[in-house]
Design a protein around this motif. Sequence first.
Motif, short mmCIF file in Angstrom:
data_model
loop_
_atom_site.label_atom_id
_atom_site.label_comp_id
_atom_site.label_asym_id
_atom_site.label_seq_id
_atom_site.Cartn_x
_atom_site.Cartn_y
_atom_site.Cartn_z
N THR A 151 64.09 82.23 0.87
CA THR A 151 63.38 81.04 0.43
C THR A 151 62.12 80.85 1.26
N GLY A 152 61.08 80.43 0.57
CA GLY A 152 59.77 80.28 1.20
C GLY A 152 58.84 81.43 0.90
N ARG A 153 59.42 82.60 0.53
CA ARG A 153 58.59 83.76 0.25
C ARG A 153 59.19 84.58 -0.92
N VAL A 154 59.75 83.88 -1.89
CA VAL A 154 60.48 84.54 -2.98
C VAL A 154 59.58 85.51 -3.75
N PHE A 155 58.39 85.09 -4.11
CA PHE A 155 57.53 85.96 -4.93
C PHE A 155 57.15 87.24 -4.19
N ALA A 156 56.86 87.12 -2.91
CA ALA A 156 56.52 88.30 -2.12
C ALA A 156 57.71 89.24 -2.01
N ASP A 157 58.91 88.67 -1.78
CA ASP A 157 60.10 89.50 -1.64
C ASP A 157 60.49 90.18 -2.95
N LEU A 158 60.27 89.50 -4.07
CA LEU A 158 60.56 90.12 -5.37
C LEU A 158 59.74 91.38 -5.57
N ARG A 159 58.52 91.38 -5.04
CA ARG A 159 57.66 92.56 -5.18
C ARG A 159 58.04 93.66 -4.20
N ARG A 160 58.50 93.26 -3.03
CA ARG A 160 58.64 94.23 -1.95
C ARG A 160 59.93 95.04 -2.02
N TYR A 180 64.85 94.28 -15.93
CA TYR A 180 64.17 93.97 -14.68
C TYR A 180 62.84 94.71 -14.54
N GLU A 181 62.74 95.87 -15.13
CA GLU A 181 61.44 96.55 -15.13
C GLU A 181 60.41 95.77 -15.93
N ALA A 182 60.87 94.98 -16.89
CA ALA A 182 59.96 94.23 -17.74
C ALA A 182 59.60 92.85 -17.18
N VAL A 183 60.35 92.36 -16.19
CA VAL A 183 60.11 91.00 -15.73
C VAL A 183 59.63 90.91 -14.28
N LEU A 184 59.67 92.02 -13.55
CA LEU A 184 59.27 92.00 -12.14
C LEU A 184 58.04 92.85 -11.89
N ASP A 185 57.36 92.55 -10.79
CA ASP A 185 56.26 93.37 -10.28
C ASP A 185 56.74 94.03 -9.00
N PHE A 186 56.30 95.25 -8.74
CA PHE A 186 56.74 95.95 -7.54
C PHE A 186 55.56 96.51 -6.77
N ASP A 187 55.62 96.38 -5.44
CA ASP A 187 54.62 97.00 -4.58
C ASP A 187 54.82 98.51 -4.61
N ASP A 188 53.74 99.24 -4.55
CA ASP A 188 53.83 100.71 -4.47
C ASP A 188 53.04 101.23 -3.27
N ARG A 189 52.97 100.40 -2.21
CA ARG A 189 52.21 100.79 -1.03
C ARG A 189 52.88 101.98 -0.34
N ASP A 193 53.32 102.51 2.71
CA ASP A 193 54.05 102.20 3.95
C ASP A 193 55.47 101.74 3.69
N LEU A 194 55.85 101.57 2.43
CA LEU A 194 57.22 101.16 2.14
C LEU A 194 58.19 102.27 2.52
N ASP A 195 59.32 101.88 3.10
CA ASP A 195 60.30 102.86 3.57
C ASP A 195 60.95 103.62 2.43
N LYS A 196 61.21 102.94 1.32
CA LYS A 196 61.89 103.54 0.19
C LYS A 196 61.07 103.31 -1.08
N PRO A 197 61.22 104.19 -2.07
CA PRO A 197 60.52 103.94 -3.33
C PRO A 197 61.00 102.64 -3.95
N ASN A 198 60.07 101.86 -4.48
CA ASN A 198 60.40 100.57 -5.03
C ASN A 198 60.81 100.70 -6.48
N GLY A 199 61.16 99.57 -7.12
CA GLY A 199 61.54 99.60 -8.52
C GLY A 199 62.96 99.10 -8.69
N VAL A 200 63.59 99.49 -9.80
CA VAL A 200 64.95 99.06 -10.11
C VAL A 200 65.91 100.22 -9.85
#
Length: 427
Positions: free
Chosen positions: A159-168, A188-197, A199-206
């Motif tokens: 809580t407080g950073r939900v939108f950022a965490d949803l992406r990360r 979930y692929e249709a409703v979320l945005d994901f970071d693809d930086r 520096d992320l430890d693991k590949p993002n997505g669903v």
Amino acid sequence: MKICVVALGKIGLPLAVQFAAKGHEVIGADVSERVVSLVNDGAVPFPGETDLDVKLKEAVAAGLLSATTDTTAAVAQSEAVVVVVPLFVDADGVPDFGWMDSATRAIAAGLRPGTLVSYETTLPVGTTRSRWAPMLQEGSGLTAGRDFSLVFSPERVLTGRVFADLRRYPKLVGGVDEASAAHGVRFYEAVLDFDDRPDLDKPNGVWDLGSAEASELAKLAETTYRDVNIGLANQFARFADTVGVDVTKVIEACNTQPYSHIHSPGIAVGGHCIPIYPRMYLWNDPAATVVRAAREANAAMPDYAVQLLADAYGDLTGANVLVLGAAYRGGVKETAFSGVFPTVEALRARGANAFVSDPMYTAEELTAHGLPPHQGEDVSAAIIQADHAEYRNLGPAELPGVRVLVDGRRVTDPARWAGTDRVVIGG
């Protein structure tokens, strides 16, 4: 898509707004008429969530988000249903399914063939398949996996950073069968945005974890790990106090080694997650002695902090002691399982007069939570319970008369407290 989000709390409402921001038509269902009215007016019913006020107004103004108290009617209009109804456990660690049972029956009454139902509320392992599937089937006359899809997909946000965490963070999904899982992944692929930086430890997505049970266990495991880690840090801190060692320097040194990730010790572990989910895990696995010991160690820390105060101050009988921070963590207006309650209780058990202040709460709000507000009474000792930013520059001038400060979060500057007895957990 048309999507129903059941329960518009601190996780459900940001989820509904996120889905609407992707162009989907969202109906939020909540039992509170107040919450429903505020959401329909584009007003946030609770403070502290970054960007929620702006994003909510935009979604409502665009006609993509509305709210209702009629869960069954909302489900009947939807192609996907996301459930974020709270689940708590009692003092013995037994889950109270009352609210979720009620919501599930309401969902079942409106369920149509082809709909996806996704539970995001943290659950004991096996609940999606053994409790929700039969209940949904009985109330709808439909069969899970054949007529409708059923998955568990845990929320993994703060809580407080939900939108950022949803992406990360990767979105975890587990279905009661392969077809349900595939449906959940597409949703979930249709409703979320994901970071693809990079520096992320693991590949993002669903991520499809293979079963609802695996997804349920993943959520319990990641939160229980944090409780166990903090419990170990608190054990180190308490031992460091007996040998005159600064445990923070020890932890900092240990964590330069890539296999060491020791968390920080502190006065309390609060919030909706870490104090609750290990007990939920223990309900599944009562033989988990490591988990039980860590939970007990963390639950004992408020009393330990008060003991540190008594050791430095002397007899606390009749002493006026100020507890700084009602919130369970800094910057969040939430008292769920906050350390303030056992801290006040421990002070009273030693005969002290406890008072509480918090920059995020009025005196009336503190009283409503059963906490005695500080209203100008002289105090001779203080305990910092929450790491609010406002406490970083706190000094004796702001707390006249205080002889001993127990900084339970190590947020204050020791240089400012020269000449005053400042005590921290772990040296």
